[in-house]
Design a protein around this motif. Structure first.
Motif, mmCIF file in Angstrom:
data_model
loop_
_atom_site.group_PDB
_atom_site.id
_atom_site.type_symbol
_atom_site.label_atom_id
_atom_site.label_comp_id
_atom_site.label_asym_id
_atom_site.label_seq_id
_atom_site.Cartn_x
_atom_site.Cartn_y
_atom_site.Cartn_z
ATOM 1 N N ALA A 1 40.364 28.297 33.193
ATOM 2 C CA ALA A 1 40.494 27.273 34.233
ATOM 3 C C ALA A 1 41.674 27.587 35.158
ATOM 4 O O ALA A 1 41.543 27.516 36.384
ATOM 5 N N ASP A 2 42.807 27.964 34.575
ATOM 6 C CA ASP A 2 43.980 28.334 35.372
ATOM 7 C C ASP A 2 43.680 29.566 36.225
ATOM 8 O O ASP A 2 44.017 29.618 37.403
ATOM 9 N N PHE A 3 43.067 30.575 35.621
ATOM 10 C CA PHE A 3 42.754 31.816 36.328
ATOM 11 C C PHE A 3 41.823 31.565 37.508
ATOM 12 O O PHE A 3 42.074 32.040 38.618
ATOM 13 N N LEU A 4 40.761 30.824 37.274
ATOM 14 C CA LEU A 4 39.809 30.557 38.355
ATOM 15 C C LEU A 4 40.457 29.790 39.496
ATOM 16 O O LEU A 4 40.221 30.082 40.669
ATOM 17 N N ALA A 5 41.299 28.814 39.174
ATOM 18 C CA ALA A 5 41.952 28.014 40.207
ATOM 19 C C ALA A 5 42.984 28.824 40.991
ATOM 20 O O ALA A 5 43.039 28.751 42.220
ATOM 21 N N LYS A 6 43.783 29.609 40.297
ATOM 22 C CA LYS A 6 44.900 30.301 40.938
ATOM 23 C C LYS A 6 44.539 31.653 41.549
ATOM 24 O O LYS A 6 45.126 32.049 42.554
ATOM 25 N N VAL A 7 43.614 32.369 40.925
ATOM 26 C CA VAL A 7 43.322 33.741 41.352
ATOM 27 C C VAL A 7 42.010 33.830 42.132
ATOM 28 O O VAL A 7 41.977 34.340 43.244
#
Length: 135
Positions: free
Chosen positions: A69-75
């Motif tokens: 979830a963090d990766f998809l949102a930030k990257v």
């Protein structure tokens, strides 16, 4: 049928409110096997299937369910549904598969260390692997 509509709306709202909180929970470190070097733009291209080789090496991206979830949102800057849609289209049009999903940082680190061309992401940096980018 009218009784379920407010319940479904409330559930959808609750999910929508919770997702952004999880998406900003912590840092994301993109890691790679020692033989891989990528720029920030290339990292996104790898995880959406647009870049499959670097310096003659076949790239092997892998997702981390614990940090996705963090990766998809930030990257990648998309939600999980859009990411799945991107890969569904890639599979249909180009016959390529989405990155395999690992369950934890430790699994991703182990796979990246042992797989030439591997690229993954974790929530905590490790001295055992090359860190390409911190988000």
């Amino acid at each position: 049928m009218h009784k379920t509509t407010p319940l479904l709306s409330a559930a959808a709202l609750a999910i929508a409110l919770l997702l952004p909180l999880g998406a900003q929970a912590g840092d994301v470190f993109v890691i790679a096997n020692a033989n891989v070097t990528l720029s920030a733009d290339e990292i996104r291209e790898v995880f959406v299937g647009d870049k499959q080789t670097a310096a003659g090496t076949k790239l092997s991206p892998m997702d981390n369910s614990a940090a996705q979830a963090d990766f998809l949102a930030k990257v990648i800057k998309v939600d999980a549904a859009k990411y799945a849609s991107i890969w569904a289209k890639k599979g249909f049009r180009e016959g390529i598969n989405p990155p395999p999903v690992r369950a934890s940082d430790l699994e991703v680190i182990a796979a990246v260390k042992s797989t030439p061309g591997a690229v993954g992401y974790v929530s905590k940096a490790s001295a055992d692997v090359k860190v390409l980018q911190k988000y």
